[in-house]
Design an enzyme around this catalytic site. Structure first.
Site, PDB file in Angstrom:
ATOM      1  N   CYS A   1       0.796  -1.244   0.000  1.00  0.00           N
ATOM      2  CA  CYS A   1       0.000   0.000   0.000  1.00  0.00           C
ATOM      3  C   CYS A   1       0.819   1.280   0.000  1.00  0.00           C
ATOM      4  CB  CYS A   1      -0.944   0.005   1.191  1.00  0.00           C
ATOM      5  SG  CYS A   1      -2.202  -1.248   1.068  1.00  0.00           S
TER       6      CYS A   1
ATOM      7  N   ARG B   1       6.070  -7.887  -1.005  1.00  0.00           N
ATOM      8  CA  ARG B   1       5.999  -6.728  -1.897  1.00  0.00           C
ATOM      9  C   ARG B   1       6.725  -5.503  -1.334  1.00  0.00           C
ATOM     10  NH1 ARG B   1      -0.233  -6.810  -3.456  1.00  0.00           N
ATOM     11  NH2 ARG B   1      -0.314  -7.871  -1.440  1.00  0.00           N
TER      12      ARG B   1
END
Ligand code: UDX
Length: 432
Positions: A263, A331
């Site tokens: 995010c 990620r």
């Protein structure tokens, strides 16, 4: 209520299971048939504490269903949540909305009676307007309403964040629809969640504003940690000292490696593109992005320094490689830059992560996965604590030493620098 969730990633699956647990009938849809089969067999495709149990509990009681048949799920639901990914686009730094628009046009075909279409995916301001325009081409206004309901859950804490959110945000230009969504969240509001409604664009922007602000807090404390290292100040005292000012707040002031995850990096990038599009220079967020990119290099340089600039043939152990604990997500983790950098310069690396071996590293030579801390630290020159998993918080370093004494670089400040020094360890940490 009858709910359809499209996308069974973190946000979709957690929201689906939690809505079902509140007593709703939930259809979870994904076009990945393998994933649906897995879920129908009681398996969750990623690691999130407590999720598998919650999914299975609600699946058994028939409140949670999994299908790849979008028509079936949409036509049997009143509220449809779009929860597909919006990764950074390959062409620019903006959010790639192709999944969102694809889903929206597929939903359009199956609107058989009034539907509320909710974007839970993080989407740039005005995306709701575009979805509305797209659906309006095929279905008359009045048969559907597009609203925004951003999700603020953190990986690793997702179920708790869903059940006990600080706030619930509904962005809609239609009061009746806002009321309906509020009633869906009533059980959480009764437990103390704040409810806040705004227009659709407002809710879309709030999500980016929140993530960019938290990323700013982290980069801010990380840069101050650099100054602390040069001035003999303890960054933790600074975090406590400023965090106790209620205007600042103590959370998200832990210095460490560059922030990562699915995010913060992508959303900070995307919102600056939106800013540029609307001729607004979001210069603070742009410098946060730069500062975070620099941090990945800065910490790797520090590793080099700790090893007296001699990396060739040095054995290094990484404890934790994920971007944060309680997730298997890699990620934008700092380790993705650090490990290849050190390997290229001749290091031999072992790593252990409680969430298991990582496919991201499968092609790297001189890198090995170990099944526990002890194996990873055997005969190494340096141990790097990269991720603050619970099991790294009380290690018996004397026992880990075995034949060889190693240096320790604690990137999460899990140990007291003073105590470690007293015990005679060559211990390095962040901002102290
Ligand atoms: C974040 C937001 O918190 C969540 O509200 C949003 O919906 C999605 O993005 P998540 O990416 O799961 O959640 O992780 P988070 O716990 O916020 O951590 C993000 C990164 O910041 C991690 O790399 C973490 O290590 C780092 N971080 C966090 C710090 O370095 N210091 C802190 O004090 C807090």
């Amino acid at each position: 209520m009858k709910i359809c969730i499209i996308g069974t990633g973190y946000v979709g699956l957690v929201s689906g299971a939690c809505f079902a647990d509140l007593g709703n009938l939930v259809w979870c849809v994904d076009n990945n048939e393998e994933k649906i089969e897995l879920l129908n067999n009681g398996e969750v495709p990623f690691f999130e504490p407590g999720l598998e149990e919650l999914v299975n509990k609600n699946f058994s009681s028939n409140r949670l269903k999994f299908t790849s048949n979008l028509k079936l799920a949409v036509s049997n639901s009143d509220i449809i949540f779009i929860c597909v990914g919006t990764p950074t686009s390959k062409k620019s730094h903006s959010a790639d909305l192709s999944n969102v628009f694809q889903v929206a046009s597929k939903i359009t075909k199956h609107i058989n009676k009034f539907k509320i279409i909710v974007t839970k995916s993080t989407v740039p301001v005005t995306t709701g307007d575009k979805i509305e325009q797209l659906i309006s081409k095929k279905k008359r206004k009045g048969l559907f309403e597009v609203i925004s309901n951003p999700e603020f859950l953190r990986e690793g804490e997702a179920i708790r964040d869903f059940r006990f959110p600080d706030r619930i945000i509904i962005g809609s230009n239609n009061k009746k629809v806002t009321k309906k969504l509020r009633s869906l969240y009533d059980p959480l509001i009764k437990k103390g969640a704040e409810f806040f409604s705004t227009n659709r664009r407002g809710a879309e922007l709030i999500k980016y504003a929140a993530n960019a602000f938290l990323a700013t807090k982290i980069s801010y404390i990380n840069e101050l940690a650099n100054l602390c290292e040069k001035t003999g100040v303890n960054i933790e005292d600074v975090s406590l000292g400023i965090g106790s000012d209620k205007r600042i707040g103590s959370r998200f002031l832990r210095a460490g490696p560059a922030y990562g995850g699915s995010c913060f990096p992508k959303d900070t990038r995307a919102v600056t593109v939106t800013g540029d599009l609307f001729k607004t220079d979001l210069s603070i967020i742009k410098s946060v992005i730069k500062s975070n990119e620099k941090r990945r290099i800065l910490l790797t340089e520090r590793v080099k320094k700790i090893l007296s600039n001699k990396i060739k043939n040095k054995k290094i152990a990484f404890l934790g490689v994920t971007f944060k604990p309680n997730t298997d997500d890699m990620r934008e983790s700092s380790s993705l830059l650090m490990i290849p950098f050190l390997l290229k310069r001749g290091a031999i690396i072992s790593y252990y992560d409680p969430s298991g071996e990582k496919k991201e590293f499968s092609k790297l030579i001189n890198l090995s996965f170990c099944h526990n801390v002890y194996d990873a630290c055997k005969n190494v020159d340096l141990v790097i604590i990269h991720t603050e998993w619970e099991e790294f918080k009380a290690l018996d370093f004397k026992k880990l030493y075995k034949k060889k004494k190693f240096k320790i670089y604690d990137m999460r400040n899990l140990y007291s620098a003073e105590v470690m020094k007293k015990k005679g360890f060559k211990y390095y940490s962040i901002g102290r």
